[in-house]
Scaffold this active site. Structure first.
Site, PDB file in Angstrom:
ATOM      1  N   LYS A 236       0.865  -1.202   0.051  1.00 18.24           N
ATOM      2  CA  LYS A 236       0.067  -0.004  -0.093  1.00 18.24           C
ATOM      3  C   LYS A 236       0.870   1.146  -0.050  1.00 18.24           C
ATOM      4  CE  LYS A 236      -1.845   1.500   4.015  1.00 18.24           C
ATOM      5  NZ  LYS A 236      -1.434   2.930   4.623  1.00 18.24           N
ATOM      6  N   ASN A 237       1.893   1.341   0.723  1.00 16.99           N
ATOM      7  CA  ASN A 237       2.808   2.524   1.274  1.00 16.99           C
ATOM      8  C   ASN A 237       3.877   2.966  -0.178  1.00 16.99           C
ATOM      9  OD1 ASN A 237       1.201   2.749   3.297  1.00 16.99           O
ATOM     10  ND2 ASN A 237       2.687   2.405   4.705  1.00 16.99           N
TER      11      ASN A 237
ATOM     12  N   CYS B  62      -4.860  11.956  12.351  1.00 18.05           N
ATOM     13  CA  CYS B  62      -5.766  10.652  12.234  1.00 18.05           C
ATOM     14  C   CYS B  62      -5.508  10.229  13.655  1.00 18.05           C
ATOM     15  CB  CYS B  62      -4.892   9.771  11.207  1.00 18.05           C
ATOM     16  SG  CYS B  62      -3.630   8.887  11.629  1.00 18.05           S
TER      17      CYS B  62
ATOM     18  N   ARG C 168      -0.930  14.738  12.538  1.00 16.29           N
ATOM     19  CA  ARG C 168      -0.083  14.278  11.438  1.00 16.29           C
ATOM     20  C   ARG C 168       0.551  15.708  10.684  1.00 16.29           C
ATOM     21  NH1 ARG C 168      -0.828   8.817  10.070  1.00 16.29           N
ATOM     22  NH2 ARG C 168       0.950   8.813   8.741  1.00 16.29           N
TER      23      ARG C 168
ATOM     24  N   ASP D 233       4.493   0.374  11.964  1.00 17.55           N
ATOM     25  CA  ASP D 233       3.399  -0.250  11.700  1.00 17.55           C
ATOM     26  C   ASP D 233       3.319  -1.795  11.913  1.00 17.55           C
ATOM     27  OD1 ASP D 233       3.623   1.790   8.544  1.00 17.55           O
ATOM     28  OD2 ASP D 233       2.927   2.290  10.536  1.00 17.55           O
TER      29      ASP D 233
ATOM     30  N   ARG E  92      -8.502  -0.541   4.921  1.00 16.17           N
ATOM     31  CA  ARG E  92      -7.326   0.368   4.236  1.00 16.17           C
ATOM     32  C   ARG E  92      -6.178  -0.567   3.891  1.00 16.17           C
ATOM     33  NH1 ARG E  92      -5.558   4.290   7.860  1.00 16.17           N
ATOM     34  NH2 ARG E  92      -4.065   4.809   6.066  1.00 16.17           N
TER      35      ARG E  92
HETATM   36  C1  EPZ Z   1       4.411   6.915   6.359  1.00 13.04           C
HETATM   37  O1  EPZ Z   1       3.500   7.810   6.815  1.00 13.04           O
HETATM   38  C2  EPZ Z   1       3.314   5.597   6.241  1.00 13.04           C
HETATM   39  N1  EPZ Z   1       2.094   6.114   5.288  1.00 13.04           N
HETATM   40  C3  EPZ Z   1       2.777   5.304   7.640  1.00 13.04           C
HETATM   41  O2  EPZ Z   1       1.947   3.997   7.218  1.00 13.04           O
HETATM   42  C4  EPZ Z   1       4.109   4.855   8.270  1.00 13.04           C
HETATM   43  O3  EPZ Z   1       3.823   4.594   9.774  1.00 13.04           O
HETATM   44  C5  EPZ Z   1       4.969   6.149   8.331  1.00 13.04           C
HETATM   45  O4  EPZ Z   1       5.336   6.674   7.272  1.00 13.04           O
HETATM   46  C6  EPZ Z   1       6.385   5.678   9.114  1.00 13.04           C
HETATM   47  O5  EPZ Z   1       7.239   4.839   8.560  1.00 13.04           O
HETATM   48  C7  EPZ Z   1       2.272   5.983   4.209  1.00 13.04           C
HETATM   49  O6  EPZ Z   1       3.452   5.713   3.457  1.00 13.04           O
HETATM   50  C8  EPZ Z   1       1.036   6.266   3.179  1.00 13.04           C
HETATM   51  P1  EPZ Z   1       6.302  10.457   8.393  1.00 13.04           P
HETATM   52  P2  EPZ Z   1       3.970   9.397   6.938  1.00 13.04           P
HETATM   53  O7  EPZ Z   1       6.072  11.692   7.422  1.00 13.04           O
HETATM   54  O8  EPZ Z   1       4.661   9.686   5.867  1.00 13.04           O
HETATM   55  C9  EPZ Z   1       6.258  13.564  11.839  1.00 13.04           C
HETATM   56  C10 EPZ Z   1       0.102   2.582   7.716  1.00 13.04           C
HETATM   57  O9  EPZ Z   1      -0.080   2.050   8.886  1.00 13.04           O
HETATM   58  N2  EPZ Z   1       6.194  14.379  10.810  1.00 13.04           N
HETATM   59  O10 EPZ Z   1       7.344   9.727   8.202  1.00 13.04           O
HETATM   60  O11 EPZ Z   1       3.028  10.195   7.276  1.00 13.04           O
HETATM   61  C11 EPZ Z   1       4.884  12.622  12.188  1.00 13.04           C
HETATM   62  O12 EPZ Z   1       3.991  13.402  12.757  1.00 13.04           O
HETATM   63  C12 EPZ Z   1       0.798   4.220   7.796  1.00 13.04           C
HETATM   64  O13 EPZ Z   1       0.304   2.169   6.733  1.00 13.04           O
HETATM   65  C13 EPZ Z   1       6.358  15.874  11.281  1.00 13.04           C
HETATM   66  O14 EPZ Z   1       6.507  16.100  12.450  1.00 13.04           O
HETATM   67  O15 EPZ Z   1       5.364   9.389   8.131  1.00 13.04           O
HETATM   68  C14 EPZ Z   1       5.287  11.388  12.617  1.00 13.04           C
HETATM   69  O16 EPZ Z   1       5.218  11.618  14.102  1.00 13.04           O
HETATM   70  C15 EPZ Z   1       0.445   4.602   9.138  1.00 13.04           C
HETATM   71  N3  EPZ Z   1       6.140  16.738  10.250  1.00 13.04           N
HETATM   72  C16 EPZ Z   1       6.550  11.076  11.946  1.00 13.04           C
HETATM   73  O17 EPZ Z   1       7.088  12.566  11.664  1.00 13.04           O
HETATM   74  C17 EPZ Z   1       5.957  16.478   8.905  1.00 13.04           C
HETATM   75  O18 EPZ Z   1       6.121  17.454   8.109  1.00 13.04           O
HETATM   76  C18 EPZ Z   1       6.532   9.914  11.031  1.00 13.04           C
HETATM   77  O19 EPZ Z   1       5.981  10.815   9.772  1.00 13.04           O
HETATM   78  C19 EPZ Z   1       5.902  15.254   8.651  1.00 13.04           C
HETATM   79  C20 EPZ Z   1       5.932  14.193   9.573  1.00 13.04           C
END
Ligand code: EPZ
Length: 418
Positions: A22-23, A116, A121, A305, A397
């Site tokens: 998915k990701n 979420c 996020r 995850d 999802r």
């Molecule tokens: C991706 O989310 C995945 N989603 C998530 O999978 C996964 O858990 C996550 O990466 C970490 O590996 C998809 O790929 C669609 P991040 P993403 O930006 O991109 C903070 C699932 O279950 N952050 O690495 O949103 C954020 O709050 C989902 O499949 C900021 O502070 O992850 C979080 O605490 C859940 N500012 C951390 O970084 C920003 O601008 C990780 O976020 C962006 C992120």
């Protein structure tokens, strides 16, 4: 509304084939906005997040068709520059359209994706990076308007290796004639997959999977045919299902290397794992040993995850597991349901202390988020009696045909109208 009805305490056996990730599929579908010719994606999972992303592509003006697990996207050359709230709010990763739309059209108008179940996020890293690349970003009453005359490549240092921000920057800078470096880039396999897809379409990107990604913008991107890599999180979830039920199953269509970060946990729990060519046979003990301590980290650390299903299997282990979540604020929503099934989990901010119990028992529970829902399924397979799980939209999802796959493995599981 639908619910899953599971009669637990049955051994699993046989084999399960893992779907496309998915990701990986989500950012690749967003990338199709950049391509001037047809894109054919094989091994594209049938999941609600994918369906929502396809809806957005169609709204923007792309022609999208699906034949089984193959999705074809044709960018008809006249794209809208905005995505309405109702489409944006179905899935927060729709923010990954911001980069490609701004790159392709010089502007993009999206609404802020909500938080979420996992917590706020934020997208500050995305937006600050965009501003450094000469994009004018205006955030007003829940909307984001991006505009630029020309992307000016530069060196970006991410304060945190955000997966989404890395993807958005790659998609913003793939076109053009400037060079961008992303330092402290996310190193997840899905980032490498996005680089491979974009380069197949004529991009000039290198370094994905390492600390620094170099993007040399190109004039145009054609289409390509690409098969999505296997879903490492779905694979680790099925490993948890086997571990929780003392079963031996084979898991096919995996990328062995991507499973590495979770192997130590299953081994410490007493599971034997025999790796073959893109497949794994997991042999679980009658009762799991406790896993001393798991701390989630960015890749190649233990993936956040994979955590909740491993917490679920640890509920029936011998001893106490300490689980430390470092990525998201509310990763433990499913604890309520697990404790209702007889688990003994105590939460101290981002630490979960899981004291193994001899027996779980079936209960009526609600899925609260994607991986929390998978954890409830995991616990229900090990529980004595009937468990009913509602709010299945969370599970759908990220897990295609979960009840079919588990039935084939021998579980007593049905999806019925609630
Ligand atoms: C991706 O989310 C995945 N989603 C998530 O999978 C996964 O858990 C996550 O990466 C970490 O590996 C998809 O790929 C669609 P991040 P993403 O930006 O991109 C903070 C699932 O279950 N952050 O690495 O949103 C954020 O709050 C989902 O499949 C900021 O502070 O992850 C979080 O605490 C859940 N500012 C951390 O970084 C920003 O601008 C990780 O976020 C962006 C992120």
């Amino acid at each position: 509304m639908e619910r899953l009805v599971i009669n637990g305490k049955r051994k699993l056996s046989g084999e399960v084939k893992i779907h496309g990730a998915k990701n990986a599929a989500l950012p690749i579908l967003c990338a199709c906005v950049l391509c001037d010719e047809k894109v054919v994606l094989h091994n594209c999972p049938k999941l609600s997040d994918i369906k929502n992303t396809i809806e957005i592509l169609k709204y923007l003006g792309c022609e999208v068709t699906r034949e089984e697990d193959t999705v074809e996207v044709v960018n008809k050359g006249y794209l809208k520059d905005s995505i309405p709230k109702d489409l944006m709010n179905k899935m927060r990763s729709s923010i990954i359209f911001l980069g490609p739309l701004t790159a392709k059209l010089g502007k993009a108008n999206l609404c802020l994706p909500g938080g979420c179940e996992l917590g706020p996020r934020p997208i500050d890293i995305h937006l600050k990076s965009f501003e450094k690349l000469n994009v004018n970003v205006v955030k007003q009453s829940g909307k984001i308007a991006c505009s630029t005359e020309k992307i000016k490549g530069t060196s970006i240092n991410l304060p945190f290796p955000s997966v989404g921000a890395t993807e958005n920057i790659m998609l913003l800078t793939a076109l053009g004639n400037s060079k961008t470096l992303i330092h402290n880039a996310a190193r997840e396999p899905e980032i490498i997959e996005l680089q491979n897809f974009l380069n197949k379409c004529g991009a000039n990107i290198s370094g994905a999977g390492e600390n620094c990604i170099v993007i040399n913008g190109v004039k145009k991107l054609h289409g390509c045919t690409h098969s999505i890599l296997p879903d490492r999180i779905e694979a680790s979830t099925y490993m948890s299902f086997a571990a929780a039920t003392g079963s031996t199953i084979s898991i096919k269509n995996i990328c062995n290397e991507h499973i590495e970060p979770v192997v130590f946990a299953f081994r410490e729990a007493g599971c034997e794992m025999l790796f073959g060519e893109n497949e794994l046979k997991i042999i679980a003990p009658k009762r799991l040993n406790r896993i001393m301590h798991i701390k989630t980290l960015v890749y190649p650390g233990f993936p956040t995850d994979s955590g909740m299903p491993i917490i679920a299997m640890s509920c029936v282990a011998k001893g106490t597991t300490i689980f430390e979540e470092t990525i998201f604020q509310n990763r433990y929503n499913a604890t309520l349901g697990l404790n209702k099934m007889g688990a003994n989990i105590k939460i101290y901010d981002r630490i979960a202390v899981v004291e193994g119990v001899k027996e779980l028992y079936g209960a009526d529970v609600e899925a609260t988020d994607l991986r929390g829902g998978a954890a409830l399924v995991c616990a229900s397979l090990a529980a004595n009696g009937i468990t009913k799980i509602t709010q299945l939209q969370h599970i759908d999802r990220g897990y295609e045909n979960i009840e079919y796959n588990l039935s084939v493995l021998g579980a007593d599981i049905k999806r019925e109208k609630d």
